[in-house]
Design an enzyme around this catalytic site. Structure first.
Site, PDB file in Angstrom:
ATOM      1  N   ARG A 184       0.814  -1.220   0.000  1.00  0.00           N
ATOM      2  CA  ARG A 184       0.000   0.000   0.000  1.00  0.00           C
ATOM      3  C   ARG A 184       0.845   1.267   0.000  1.00  0.00           C
ATOM      4  O   ARG A 184       0.426   2.311  -0.503  1.00  0.00           O
ATOM      5  CB  ARG A 184      -0.967  -0.027   1.189  1.00  0.00           C
ATOM      6  CG  ARG A 184      -2.110  -0.981   0.982  1.00  0.00           C
ATOM      7  CD  ARG A 184      -2.901  -1.174   2.248  1.00  0.00           C
ATOM      8  NE  ARG A 184      -2.338  -2.167   3.129  1.00  0.00           N
ATOM      9  CZ  ARG A 184      -2.502  -2.182   4.445  1.00  0.00           C
ATOM     10  NH1 ARG A 184      -3.182  -1.242   5.033  1.00  0.00           N
ATOM     11  NH2 ARG A 184      -1.974  -3.136   5.173  1.00  0.00           N
TER      12      ARG A 184
ATOM     13  N   GLU B  36       1.450  -5.157  13.762  1.00  0.00           N
ATOM     14  CA  GLU B  36       0.275  -5.261  14.641  1.00  0.00           C
ATOM     15  C   GLU B  36      -0.231  -6.707  14.595  1.00  0.00           C
ATOM     16  O   GLU B  36      -0.782  -7.220  15.551  1.00  0.00           O
ATOM     17  CB  GLU B  36      -0.813  -4.288  14.152  1.00  0.00           C
ATOM     18  CG  GLU B  36      -1.918  -4.054  15.162  1.00  0.00           C
ATOM     19  CD  GLU B  36      -3.049  -3.194  14.604  1.00  0.00           C
ATOM     20  OE1 GLU B  36      -2.962  -2.748  13.451  1.00  0.00           O
ATOM     21  OE2 GLU B  36      -4.026  -3.009  15.333  1.00  0.00           O
TER      22      GLU B  36
HETATM   23  O1  LIG Z   1       3.091   0.435  12.045  1.00  0.00           O
HETATM   24  P1  LIG Z   1       3.057  -1.067  11.775  1.00  0.00           P
HETATM   25  O2  LIG Z   1       2.476  -1.829  12.926  1.00  0.00           O
HETATM   26  O3  LIG Z   1       4.367  -1.597  11.357  1.00  0.00           O
HETATM   27  O4  LIG Z   1       2.011  -1.318  10.605  1.00  0.00           O
HETATM   28  C1  LIG Z   1       1.927  -0.560   9.438  1.00  0.00           C
HETATM   29  C2  LIG Z   1       2.149  -1.363   8.218  1.00  0.00           C
HETATM   30  O5  LIG Z   1       1.204  -2.431   8.102  1.00  0.00           O
HETATM   31  C3  LIG Z   1       0.638  -2.420   6.795  1.00  0.00           C
HETATM   32  O6  LIG Z   1       1.368  -3.146   5.879  1.00  0.00           O
HETATM   33  P2  LIG Z   1       1.351  -4.713   5.664  1.00  0.00           P
HETATM   34  O7  LIG Z   1       2.637  -5.269   6.180  1.00  0.00           O
HETATM   35  O8  LIG Z   1       0.075  -5.289   6.209  1.00  0.00           O
HETATM   36  O9  LIG Z   1       1.467  -4.841   4.088  1.00  0.00           O
HETATM   37  P3  LIG Z   1       0.622  -4.468   2.787  1.00  0.00           P
HETATM   38  O10 LIG Z   1       0.796  -2.988   2.535  1.00  0.00           O
HETATM   39  O11 LIG Z   1       1.312  -5.291   1.771  1.00  0.00           O
HETATM   40  O12 LIG Z   1      -0.836  -4.826   3.000  1.00  0.00           O
HETATM   41  C4  LIG Z   1       0.682  -0.956   6.403  1.00  0.00           C
HETATM   42  O13 LIG Z   1       0.600  -0.777   5.002  1.00  0.00           O
HETATM   43  C5  LIG Z   1       2.001  -0.514   6.967  1.00  0.00           C
HETATM   44  O14 LIG Z   1       3.077  -0.793   6.086  1.00  0.00           O
HETATM   45  N1  LIG Z   2      -5.295  -1.814  11.673  1.00  0.00           N
HETATM   46  C1  LIG Z   2      -4.697  -1.695  10.485  1.00  0.00           C
HETATM   47  N2  LIG Z   2      -5.405  -1.361   9.382  1.00  0.00           N
HETATM   48  C2  LIG Z   2      -4.794  -1.241   8.181  1.00  0.00           C
HETATM   49  N3  LIG Z   2      -3.487  -1.420   7.996  1.00  0.00           N
HETATM   50  C3  LIG Z   2      -2.746  -1.750   9.063  1.00  0.00           C
HETATM   51  N4  LIG Z   2      -1.418  -1.985   9.191  1.00  0.00           N
HETATM   52  C4  LIG Z   2      -1.196  -2.285  10.472  1.00  0.00           C
HETATM   53  N5  LIG Z   2      -2.314  -2.235  11.211  1.00  0.00           N
HETATM   54  C5  LIG Z   2      -3.306  -1.903  10.332  1.00  0.00           C
END
Ligand SMILES: O=P(O)(O)OC[C@H]1O[C@H](OP(=O)(O)OP(=O)(O)O)[C@H](O)[C@@H]1O
Ligand SMILES: Nc1ncnc2[nH]cnc12
Length: 170
Positions: A58, A95
């Site tokens: 994302r 998370e």
């Molecule tokens: O502050 P944090 O607890 O580290 O979480 C934030 C991250 O989690 C999500 O990514 P994800 O790893 O789910 O990947 P994606 O973008 O591929 O869905 C989001 O896009 C951030 O990169």
């Molecule tokens: N609660 C949440 N929603 C969307 N993206 C996330 N990445 C980490 N935590 C998330």
């Protein structure tokens, strides 16, 4: 236009107890997507920096648009096994679970100023890992910029002393 209206809450995704903040309604609305990029760009346009570093998946969507608008280079940070050249790696906590990110070893030149961008700041684990990758390369993080900050997870605690800029606080 209130961008919060374009973020959909999905309870218990990807696991029980997590409220997932779904940005796809914002992305599919051209006015909302444009406003998000314009507002993010307004928040950083006066900073002195060379590159935007963002993680898949994302982070690429907004980070790429922001790089284009601000005429800055874009550095993709990827999940393991995706980048073709020599990489540096960083493991981190999410998370929902653990993960690892990689960046090309030559992506950032020593002394280059970098903005870290991501769509969501949750625990701060990803941002911390990104900073570590930037610093291993000799770059300097001038700001960490996010579309959404989940303030209830207190991400600023593990990112003490960083210049954190977020557009929407939830
Ligand atoms: O502050 P944090 O607890 O580290 O979480 C934030 C991250 O989690 C999500 O990514 P994800 O790893 O789910 O990947 P994606 O973008 O591929 O869905 C989001 O896009 C951030 O990169
Ligand atoms: N609660 C949440 N929603 C969307 N993206 C996330 N990445 C980490 N935590 C998330």
């Amino acid at each position: 236009m209130d961008l919060r209206k374009y973020i959909r809450d999905i309870p218990d995704f990807p696991e029980k107890g997590i409220i997932f903040r779904d940005i796809t309604p914002l992305l599919r609305n051209p006015e909302a997507f444009k406003l998000a990029i314009d507002e993010l760009s307004r928040k950083v346009e006066n900073l002195d920096f060379d590159l935007i570093v963002a993680p898949e998946a994302r982070g690429f969507i907004f980070g790429g648009a922001l790089s284009y608008k601000l005429n800055k280079g874009f550095i993709p940070v990827r999940k393991p096994g995706k980048l073709p050249f020599t990489v540096i790696s960083e493991k981190y906590l999410l998370e929902y679970g653990t993960a690892e990110l990689q960046m090309h070893v030559d992506a950032i030149e020593k002394g280059q100023k970098v903005i870290i961008f991501d769509d969501v700041l949750a625990t701060g684990g990803t941002a911390k890992a990104l900073k570590s990758l930037v610093e291993k390369s000799g770059g300097e993080v001038v700001a960490m910029v996010f579309l959404i900050e989940l303030t209830y997870l207190n991400p600023r605690n593990i990112l003490a002393n960083e210049n954190i800029i977020s557009l929407i606080e939830l």
